[in-house]
Design a protein around this motif. Structure first.
Motif, short mmCIF file in Angstrom:
data_model
loop_
_atom_site.label_atom_id
_atom_site.label_comp_id
_atom_site.label_asym_id
_atom_site.label_seq_id
_atom_site.Cartn_x
_atom_site.Cartn_y
_atom_site.Cartn_z
N PHE A 53 13.78 -3.33 0.10
CA PHE A 53 13.05 -3.54 1.35
C PHE A 53 12.22 -2.31 1.70
O PHE A 53 11.06 -2.42 2.11
N ASN A 54 12.81 -1.13 1.56
CA ASN A 54 12.08 0.10 1.88
C ASN A 54 10.86 0.27 1.00
O ASN A 54 9.76 0.61 1.48
N MET A 55 11.02 0.03 -0.29
CA MET A 55 9.90 0.22 -1.22
C MET A 55 8.81 -0.83 -0.97
O MET A 55 7.61 -0.51 -0.95
N LEU A 56 9.22 -2.07 -0.79
CA LEU A 56 8.23 -3.12 -0.53
C LEU A 56 7.56 -2.93 0.82
O LEU A 56 6.36 -3.21 0.98
N ASN A 57 8.30 -2.46 1.79
CA ASN A 57 7.72 -2.20 3.10
C ASN A 57 6.68 -1.08 3.04
O ASN A 57 5.61 -1.16 3.66
N ASN A 58 7.00 -0.03 2.26
CA ASN A 58 6.02 1.06 2.09
C ASN A 58 4.75 0.54 1.43
O ASN A 58 3.62 0.91 1.81
N ASN B 77 3.65 -2.53 1.52
CA ASN B 77 2.97 -3.42 2.45
C ASN B 77 2.15 -2.63 3.47
O ASN B 77 1.02 -3.01 3.82
N ILE B 78 2.72 -1.51 3.93
CA ILE B 78 2.00 -0.69 4.90
C ILE B 78 0.74 -0.08 4.29
O ILE B 78 -0.31 0.06 4.94
N PRO C 95 -4.69 1.05 -0.91
CA PRO C 95 -4.33 0.01 -1.88
C PRO C 95 -3.90 0.58 -3.23
O PRO C 95 -3.01 0.01 -3.89
N GLU C 96 -4.50 1.67 -3.63
CA GLU C 96 -4.16 2.23 -4.94
C GLU C 96 -2.71 2.72 -4.95
O GLU C 96 -1.97 2.47 -5.91
N THR C 97 -2.30 3.41 -3.88
CA THR C 97 -0.92 3.89 -3.80
C THR C 97 0.05 2.72 -3.73
O THR C 97 1.12 2.74 -4.35
N ALA C 98 -0.31 1.68 -2.97
CA ALA C 98 0.55 0.50 -2.88
C ALA C 98 0.72 -0.15 -4.25
O ALA C 98 1.82 -0.57 -4.63
N SER C 99 -0.37 -0.22 -5.01
CA SER C 99 -0.29 -0.78 -6.36
C SER C 99 0.60 0.06 -7.26
O SER C 99 1.39 -0.47 -8.06
#
Length: 371
Positions: free
Chosen positions: A201-206, A208-209, A215-219
């Motif tokens: 949840f923490n990783m996916l939430n980060n 998502n934010i 977007p590059e960091t999220a990817s």
């Protein structure tokens, strides 16, 4: 009933607490063989000084052979599949015993009812041929005694070697079974404690934010998380994994940790050639997870430093982390230090060392083992 007998027999043959009884049983068998020297005449025990000395000397020779075979030949040759060298060494051992026994019986053996003086006296009489017959009979008796003694000793050595092979095989199978059980349990507990809904949840939430902001960091977060999940679910079930793959996983783990903590730094360094080294999966992760879990200082800079070194078939792993002002009581990997040591014992026996060093500001783990 039969099962209970088998369990008791296995315990007697394998358990360390029965070791003294196994040695006493071996001593009794050796004594029974040596006692043959005292009654080579039917229904008569000959207790002369020479016979007793020969029996004791023969017992000592037999015990030297047996224990030389147990502690030298079997572990260094037979267990290591050096069958030719073992057979030649065993033959040499029996030959040495034969020479020793022949020499003892040649100079000390006495035939009942026939003294040396009697033989010498008969040799100068007209019926000297009778003395020669008696002497020939004594030689035959000596040869029969030597042959039976060597045959019995050879059978005893063969029996001991068979028992040692059986014992090594049984202990090794039990060790493999314990290792598999401990490894599976360790992997299961690790997966439960690491890849749990809270962590995901923490990783996916980060991610998502950061989808809109970065977007590059999220990817990158999702890519690393995907690789970690694949490694733990698939590759961790193998007996061995490439060390470089394991280091890549550790690095990804640290990268993900860094994305959710503002004051966190890490390094992963190595020395020597790590390309052809394989290690058990999930071996270093409990130490890393422990370093991160017990280092939650959001106000001050915290760090984790990993170091790998390969030298002379020896791998060194070091994990150093900072300690917060109010340190949390640590339990390695959620499994406990005792379980980590247990797994290392099963994997490497006596061929590893684990040192835990703690100061006021740092906590360091040093692990070394042969690869």
């Amino acid at each position: 009933m039969i099962k209970k007998i088998e369990d008791n027999l296995n315990n007697f043959l394998l358990k360390p607490q029965f070791r003294i009884y196994r040695h006493l049983l071996l001593l009794l068998v050796s004594i029974s063989i040596a006692m043959n020297v005292l009654w080579d005449v039917p229904d008569k025990i000959i207790l002369t000084d020479n016979r007793i000395f020969i029996a004791v000397a023969y017992l000592a020779t037999t015990l030297v052979m047996i224990y030389f075979n147990i502690y030298i030949l079997v572990p260094r040759l037979l267990i290591k599949n050096k069958f030719t060298q073992y057979v030649l060494s065993a033959i040499g051992l029996v030959t040495f015993s034969l020479i020793a026994i022949v020499l003892m019986q040649e100079f000390l053996y006495d035939v009942p009812g026939i003294s040396r003086e009697h033989i010498i006296e008969n040799q100068v009489k007209p019926n000297a041929h009778l003395a020669e017959n008696d002497k020939s009979g004594s030689i035959v008796a000596v040869l029969i005694g030597v042959t039976s003694s060597i045959f019995g000793t050879a059978l005893l050595i063969a029996g001991v070697s068979t028992f040692m092979l059986f014992r090594y095989w049984t202990i090794n199978n039990q060790r493999i079974s314990d290792l598999q059980s401990a490894t599976l349990q360790s992997e299961l507990n690790f997966l439960k404690s690491q890849i749990n809904p809270h962590f995901l949840f923490n990783m996916l939430n980060n991610a998502n934010i950061m989808v809109d902001e970065d977007p590059e960091t999220a990817s990158q977060i999702l890519t690393k998380l995907d690789g970690m999940l694949r490694y733990q679910i698939n590759d961790s079930m193998r007996d061995r994994v490439d060390l470089e793959e394991d280091i890549l996983f550790l690095t990804s783990f640290l990268d993900l940790e860094k994305t959710r903590r503002d004051h966190f730094e890490y390094t992963v360094s190595n020395d020597g050639d790590l390309s052809n080294i394989q290690v058990p999966p999930l071996l270093f992760i409990p130490f890393l997870e422990n370093a991160i879990k017990h280092n939650p200082d959001n106000n001050n800079l915290s760090y984790v430093h990993l170091y790998f070194e390969s030298r002379n078939n020896q791998l060194t792993f070091r994990c150093e982390n900072s300690k917060p002002a109010n340190p949390i009581e640590r339990k390695v990997g959620g499994l406990g230090l005792a379980n980590i040591k247990r797994r290392l014992d099963l994997l490497y026996g006596n061929n590893y060392s684990l040192e835990l060093n703690e100061t006021e500001t740092t906590y360091t783990v040093n692990l070394q083992f042969k690869v």
